[in-house]
Every structure is written in structure tokens, then in C-alpha cells.
Design a protein around this motif. Sequence first.
Motif, mmCIF file in Angstrom:
data_model
loop_
_atom_site.group_PDB
_atom_site.id
_atom_site.type_symbol
_atom_site.label_atom_id
_atom_site.label_comp_id
_atom_site.label_asym_id
_atom_site.label_seq_id
_atom_site.Cartn_x
_atom_site.Cartn_y
_atom_site.Cartn_z
ATOM 1 N N ARG A 31 -53.862 109.826 39.798
ATOM 2 C CA ARG A 31 -54.262 108.435 39.543
ATOM 3 C C ARG A 31 -55.547 108.379 38.732
ATOM 4 O O ARG A 31 -55.709 107.542 37.845
ATOM 5 N N GLU A 32 -56.465 109.308 39.005
ATOM 6 C CA GLU A 32 -57.758 109.320 38.305
ATOM 7 C C GLU A 32 -57.574 109.532 36.794
ATOM 8 O O GLU A 32 -58.309 108.959 35.984
ATOM 9 N N ILE A 33 -56.644 110.362 36.459
ATOM 10 C CA ILE A 33 -56.461 110.657 35.028
ATOM 11 C C ILE A 33 -55.384 109.794 34.404
ATOM 12 O O ILE A 33 -55.084 109.902 33.213
ATOM 13 N N GLY A 34 -54.758 108.938 35.193
ATOM 14 C CA GLY A 34 -53.812 107.954 34.650
ATOM 15 C C GLY A 34 -52.424 108.478 34.407
ATOM 16 O O GLY A 34 -51.762 108.027 33.461
ATOM 17 N N ILE A 35 -51.957 109.422 35.229
ATOM 18 C CA ILE A 35 -50.575 109.891 35.107
ATOM 19 C C ILE A 35 -49.907 109.837 36.472
ATOM 20 O O ILE A 35 -50.567 109.721 37.505
ATOM 21 N N SER A 36 -48.603 109.948 36.493
ATOM 22 C CA SER A 36 -47.885 109.918 37.766
ATOM 23 C C SER A 36 -47.938 111.274 38.444
ATOM 24 O O SER A 36 -48.111 112.309 37.786
ATOM 25 N N SER A 37 -47.771 111.264 39.767
ATOM 26 C CA SER A 37 -47.782 112.522 40.524
ATOM 27 C C SER A 37 -46.625 113.415 40.096
ATOM 28 O O SER A 37 -46.756 114.643 40.033
ATOM 29 N N SER A 38 -45.484 112.792 39.814
ATOM 30 C CA SER A 38 -44.305 113.579 39.421
ATOM 31 C C SER A 38 -44.538 114.307 38.097
ATOM 32 O O SER A 38 -44.097 115.441 37.902
ATOM 33 N N LYS A 39 -45.253 113.631 37.187
ATOM 34 C CA LYS A 39 -45.525 114.265 35.882
ATOM 35 C C LYS A 39 -46.464 115.439 36.057
ATOM 36 O O LYS A 39 -46.274 116.503 35.452
ATOM 37 N N LEU A 40 -47.488 115.254 36.911
ATOM 38 C CA LEU A 40 -48.421 116.346 37.166
ATOM 39 C C LEU A 40 -47.695 117.523 37.812
ATOM 40 O O LEU A 40 -47.933 118.684 37.465
ATOM 41 N N THR A 41 -46.788 117.211 38.754
ATOM 42 C CA THR A 41 -46.013 118.263 39.415
ATOM 43 C C THR A 41 -45.155 119.014 38.400
ATOM 44 O O THR A 41 -45.030 120.238 38.437
ATOM 45 N N GLU A 42 -44.561 118.269 37.460
ATOM 46 C CA GLU A 42 -43.734 118.879 36.408
ATOM 47 C C GLU A 42 -44.555 119.820 35.543
ATOM 48 O O GLU A 42 -44.123 120.929 35.221
ATOM 49 N N TRP A 43 -45.755 119.393 35.191
ATOM 50 C CA TRP A 43 -46.632 120.232 34.360
ATOM 51 C C TRP A 43 -47.019 121.515 35.107
ATOM 52 O O TRP A 43 -47.064 122.585 34.524
ATOM 53 N N ARG A 44 -47.292 121.364 36.419
ATOM 54 C CA ARG A 44 -47.689 122.528 37.226
ATOM 55 C C ARG A 44 -46.531 123.525 37.328
ATOM 56 O O ARG A 44 -46.739 124.740 37.274
ATOM 57 N N GLN A 45 -45.315 123.012 37.483
ATOM 58 C CA GLN A 45 -44.148 123.900 37.573
ATOM 59 C C GLN A 45 -43.961 124.675 36.266
ATOM 60 O O GLN A 45 -43.636 125.868 36.285
ATOM 61 N N THR A 46 -44.163 123.967 35.168
ATOM 62 C CA THR A 46 -44.073 124.644 33.859
ATOM 63 C C THR A 46 -45.134 125.728 33.747
ATOM 64 O O THR A 46 -44.865 126.842 33.288
ATOM 65 N N TYR A 47 -46.335 125.408 34.168
ATOM 66 C CA TYR A 47 -47.443 126.362 34.099
ATOM 67 C C TYR A 47 -47.174 127.581 34.966
ATOM 68 O O TYR A 47 -47.441 128.723 34.582
ATOM 69 N N GLU A 48 -46.636 127.329 36.179
ATOM 70 C CA GLU A 48 -46.365 128.426 37.107
ATOM 71 C C GLU A 48 -45.251 129.332 36.598
ATOM 72 O O GLU A 48 -45.201 130.523 36.898
ATOM 73 N N LYS A 49 -44.337 128.766 35.814
ATOM 74 C CA LYS A 49 -43.228 129.559 35.282
ATOM 75 C C LYS A 49 -43.614 130.337 34.023
ATOM 76 O O LYS A 49 -43.260 131.505 33.859
ATOM 77 N N PHE A 50 -44.369 129.683 33.117
ATOM 78 C CA PHE A 50 -44.675 130.301 31.822
ATOM 79 C C PHE A 50 -46.146 130.636 31.601
ATOM 80 O O PHE A 50 -46.489 131.296 30.618
ATOM 81 N N GLY A 51 -47.059 130.141 32.517
ATOM 82 C CA GLY A 51 -48.471 130.299 32.260
ATOM 83 C C GLY A 51 -48.898 129.424 31.090
ATOM 84 O O GLY A 51 -48.265 128.396 30.819
ATOM 85 N N ILE A 52 -49.914 129.847 30.344
ATOM 86 C CA ILE A 52 -50.350 129.025 29.211
ATOM 87 C C ILE A 52 -49.295 128.997 28.107
ATOM 88 O O ILE A 52 -49.332 128.164 27.208
ATOM 89 N N GLY A 53 -48.306 129.913 28.203
ATOM 90 C CA GLY A 53 -47.202 129.906 27.254
ATOM 91 C C GLY A 53 -46.278 128.715 27.440
ATOM 92 O O GLY A 53 -45.412 128.462 26.608
ATOM 93 N N GLY A 54 -46.468 127.976 28.525
ATOM 94 C CA GLY A 54 -45.666 126.782 28.754
ATOM 95 C C GLY A 54 -46.112 125.608 27.923
ATOM 96 O O GLY A 54 -45.425 124.577 27.866
ATOM 97 N N PHE A 55 -47.279 125.748 27.274
ATOM 98 C CA PHE A 55 -47.813 124.668 26.432
ATOM 99 C C PHE A 55 -48.149 125.263 25.050
ATOM 100 O O PHE A 55 -49.316 125.479 24.708
ATOM 101 N N PRO A 56 -47.101 125.549 24.266
ATOM 102 C CA PRO A 56 -47.295 126.289 23.000
ATOM 103 C C PRO A 56 -47.761 125.443 21.828
ATOM 104 O O PRO A 56 -47.977 125.963 20.738
ATOM 105 N N GLY A 57 -47.870 124.137 22.004
ATOM 106 C CA GLY A 57 -48.237 123.284 20.887
ATOM 107 C C GLY A 57 -47.000 122.733 20.188
ATOM 108 O O GLY A 57 -45.863 123.112 20.509
ATOM 109 N N SER A 58 -47.223 121.856 19.222
ATOM 110 C CA SER A 58 -46.129 121.180 18.525
ATOM 111 C C SER A 58 -45.213 122.178 17.816
ATOM 112 O O SER A 58 -45.673 123.032 17.062
ATOM 113 N N GLY A 59 -43.919 122.074 18.103
ATOM 114 C CA GLY A 59 -42.942 122.939 17.448
ATOM 115 C C GLY A 59 -42.811 124.309 18.055
ATOM 116 O O GLY A 59 -41.980 125.107 17.638
ATOM 117 N N GLY A 60 -43.642 124.631 19.075
ATOM 118 C CA GLY A 60 -43.596 125.946 19.702
ATOM 119 C C GLY A 60 -42.493 126.042 20.732
ATOM 120 O O GLY A 60 -41.843 125.060 21.079
#
Length: 386
Positions: A31-60
Motif C-alpha cells: 500500500r505504501e508504494i501504491g501497488i497491490s499485494s498480489s502484484k508484489l507477490t508475483e514480483w517476489r515469485q519471479t525474483y525467487e525463480k530467476f533472481g535478478i535475471g527475472g527483470f532483464p529490461g525491455s525486450g529481455g
Amino acid sequence: MKGKQRKYSDLFKEKIVQLSYKKNNLSEFAREIGISSSKLTEWRQTYEKFGIGGFPGSGGIKMKLEDQKIFELEKKLKQSEQNFEILEKGTKYLSMGNLSIYPFIKENEKTYSIIKMCEVFGIHRRVYRNWKNGIIPPKKQKILKLKDEITSLYYLFNRQYGSVKITRELVKRGYKISGNRVAFYMNKMNLKRKLDRKFESTTDSKHDFYTFPNKVNRKFHRDAPSKLWVSDITYINTSVGFIYLTIIMDVYDRKIIGWALSDDLTTKNTTLPAWDMAISRREIKNQLIFHSDMGSQYANKAFTDKLESYQCIIRSMSRKGNYCDNAMAESFFAILKRELIYRQTKLLSKKKMKVEIFDFIENWYNTQRMHSSLNFKTIKEFNNDN
């Protein structure tokens, strides 16, 4: 009406996920950063699966960091292999200069990107586009014309003049040029003064066959096809001996309309097959002059009878030992040797050399090469405009 969904950068997602592990209450943090809990959970799952490779940038592509490194290495390897493939295919054209590389790029536009080919060959894309659109910079036109003038003088004086004498001749013709510049171009085109060089003669003028007066007298210009054909024979060294190239050129458009490659100098394998190809490709019109030297391949009864069966042909022959009388054919051989033969780093087999000569005549000289004598047009472009 729902508002537009906010987009977040991959860098933002990565930093938020990393920060979330320091928070005790994920819902409150979301709530503090203005996103839903489900979205934050989704981002964390991606991070846990791929690490920083889960956020490769545009087109990655999302993947683990170690996999990403392998992917990048494989990508670079693939690019290197493609660069090598382009360079390998275009090497023989590269050695002939940019005007030879441009047609290669055009032919392969559907196989490789123009950007990639220009990058490999060190060519500016704008310069290539200008060539493709028929725009030749005045400076380049001037240089090409000068090179042709130097080559013409080189053969006019039986290959006996070096850069000093050729510079003097150019000055007489109105050029303002230094001897160093002429020497530079002659070196680039491998035009070296011939001194007592031993060679194998391709024609034997010591015979009792038919000879004919010189009807051309070095006046080669013609305003229509099939008014003047010139012919000559040259030898080409291979790893297992000589092969012989016989050509017939229509001087109107400089096209090699007939040619033959042979392992010997018999009329059966030189002038006769070259003639047969020529008449199959170009119609003979009234008063065609056929010009050659006095070699036995041109003067013997078999070849003479063949030409006399066409009643509209006038025979013409160069004076004995005078290369300038057949300068047009000599000029073609100079181009062939400068742009193909002398570029070889080693002697080729007869089979390989025959393939190279076929490719040079049919796929380069007759089709794609620009000729300064044709106002820097290809033979096809010249004929389309006339």
C-alpha cells in the motif's frame, strides 16, 4: 471508466522486491508504494525463480543470471559466426574494393541485414544506399576514370611504361597529377612495368594460313551492337599447368558474348566454341567486322571457313606483334587479371579456376560491374538506356 494501468520498469520491480524482504508486513508495504499485494507477490515469485535475471529490461528474456550469461555468450558466438560467414563469402569481392562489395551486399539483403554487412565490411550505410540508388560521388567518378586512363596507357605502350612515363602522358592529356599518385594507383592495380618477362605465347603467327588486313586501325568505337567484335586468347596459370581463355567481345557495350576455356590451344577447343557461343547470344547484322590477331587459331582453314559461311562478316587482323591493335581485348584481360587472377594468394586447381572465371565473366563483368567507358553503368543499364 478505468484508468490506464501503471507500468513499472524492471529496475523498479527488482529494487522493490529486494526491499520487501526487509519488511514485516507485505500488505502494508504494498500500500505504501501504491501497488497491490498480489502484484508484489508475483514480483517476489519471479525474483525467487530467476533472481535478478527475472527483470532483464525491455525486450529481455527472463532467466537465471548464470543462464543469462550463457545466453549472452551464445548470442555473441552466433553473431561472430554470422560475421565470419559474411566475411568468408565476401572476401574475394572485398579485395577488389568497395565497388565490388556493394553488389554482394545487394544480393544478400534477404539473407543478412544491411546494417550487419556494412558493419562487417566497414562501409557506411549512407554510401551504400547512394550506390544502390545510382549515386556515385564526383570524387569517386574522377578516381575511377583516372584509373581507367592509367590502365589504357599502360597497355597502349605495351606494358613498358612505368609511373614516371605514364604521369608525363597524363599531363599531356590535361591531368594535373603527381608521379607518386600515379605510382600509388598502378601499385593498387598491380600494373607493373614488364621487363624481359618470359611467357608462353598463346598464338602462333608464324604460319602459312589466311591473314587479313587491319580494318579497325585502333578505331574501336561503335554506335550499335554487332558492328565490331574483337577476340583474343590468354593463358592462365593453375596449380597443375596452364588453361587458356578465348574471348569474343562486342565493343559497343564491352560485353563478352562468347568465351571458351580449354586445356590446349587447338582451334576446336578455343576459337570455334567461343564463336558458337557468341552467335547464339547476339544476332549478326550486316557488315560485322571480326578483329583478332594473326594467330593460327584465327587464321586456319577451319575457323576461316566458319566465318566465311556468314557472308556479312569482314575479317580484320592486328599487325604482327602489335598489342595496341587489339587493345580492347587486351584491356579485358587486364581487368580479369587485376580483379581476379592477381588477387589469388595461391595457385588454384584447373577445376576451381574454371569456376572462378565463369563467375567473373557471367556473374560480375557482364552483369554487375560498372564500366567507366559506359558512363559508370553496368552493361545492362547501358543497353536499357540506349
